[in-house]
Design an enzyme around this catalytic site. Sequence first.
Site, PDB file in Angstrom:
ATOM      1  NE  ARG A  47      -3.289   2.566   2.523  1.00  0.00           N
ATOM      2  CZ  ARG A  47      -4.409   2.740   3.424  1.00  0.00           C
ATOM      3  NH1 ARG A  47      -4.675   1.949   4.361  1.00  0.00           N
ATOM      4  NH2 ARG A  47      -4.946   3.829   3.592  1.00  0.00           N
TER       5      ARG A  47
ATOM      6  CB  CYS B 192     -18.156   0.393  -0.254  1.00  0.00           C
ATOM      7  SG  CYS B 192     -16.992   1.917   0.167  1.00  0.00           S
TER       8      CYS B 192
ATOM      9  CE1 TYR C 135     -11.164   6.343  -1.353  1.00  0.00           C
ATOM     10  CE2 TYR C 135     -13.411   6.382  -0.496  1.00  0.00           C
ATOM     11  CZ  TYR C 135     -12.198   5.961  -0.433  1.00  0.00           C
ATOM     12  OH  TYR C 135     -11.864   4.896   0.445  1.00  0.00           O
TER      13      TYR C 135
END
Length: 421
Positions: A90, A164, A244
């Site tokens: 990551r 999600c 996002y």
Amino acid sequence: MKLTVVGGGSTYTPELVDGLARLRDALPVEELVLVDPAADRLEPVGGLARRILARQGHPCRIVTTSDLDAGADGADAVLLQLRVGGQAAREQDETWPLECGCVGQETTGAGGLAKALRTVPVVLDIAERVRRASPDAWIVDFTNPVGIVTRALLRAGHRAVGLCNVAIGLQRKFAALLDAEPGDVHLDHVGLNHLTWETGVRLGGPGGTDVLPALLAGHGDAVARDLRLPRSLLDRLGVVPSYYLRYYYAHDEVVRDLRGGPSRAAEVAAMERELLTMYADPALDEKPALLARRGGAFYSEAAVDLVAALLGGTGSPYQVVNTLNSGTLPFLPDDAVVEVQAAVGPEGAAPLPVPAVDPLYAGLMANVTAYEDLALGAALHGGRERVFRALLAHPLVGRYATAEALTDRLIAHNREHLAWA
């Protein structure tokens, strides 16, 4: 009822276990199997899970194992929450894109593609083994990038739904601002995973009164602060984008911010080390407050609600999930995976009708859907040219020289995870 969690050694797991204990009437789990190859994580997580259940008087049996086939045998549902390459991978996803002036993030842009390439083949192998061990089990995917991973699972014929926590987080936030019960707040949530907009906020269900204009008028500053976007932008859009969307609407500002501080991966890795030390303390019998900073807020409520609906129809009748488009958004292919409100039950998730989508959002959805199709092709079949084409298609890249440079870096940093490289 048997629930199996693949990636059970995740520091998220105590959040899930706490939810299972609190919401036992909705989902009466008798056996919870935590599957993970990392014993150094699995044992402290499993120990804390047992103590959480004992403290709350839940009789569920906890099993920890590295044997996926045994863990999935007879499962009613399998939850996927794995991270191929761990936090080290990551951190790379968040770092090398910045060298090319692009957002470094683990679920979108070039970093998101790298994660998809590492993850899809592993998840498909897991899903095939689950199908052999328990053919009727539902697979609930919480593994990012959820849209691409869920699309891979559905294309391979698995009984899968993607999950999600963005929508449930916004639902809880709006409920608090409106002084309403969360269950009374219904979101007109539309888009793709990590590319969504709330085009309405309704009280009382899908046909309820839309209070989004009043919400923005009275609480727009608070919502804008959480999203790190200007209040004036929310007023002009008249919708609430997910956080996002900041990667798209404020790309250059985000790149400057990311270059100026420690990566989120480094912060999370340090947090995870501290959490695992806490989990190993035999006196700890509840999820620690630090876990809230790890991310995944309300993950347990969303997971329990979804699994309950899939297994017995006792969950909420309408939930935001990732599932096949099937004509819901007519400007996208039927086999695209969209994130929308759906009627969820033992037969799966059926998207609710969505009003016509503003071209401002539909265009971006179509662009990212094309990228996801190319990304899935690269994950399934490999090849430098497929990686390049996916990057060139992504609206956060979109320039051939940048896509070339990113392709070289992606392959160099992920060679050990790419069978074809």
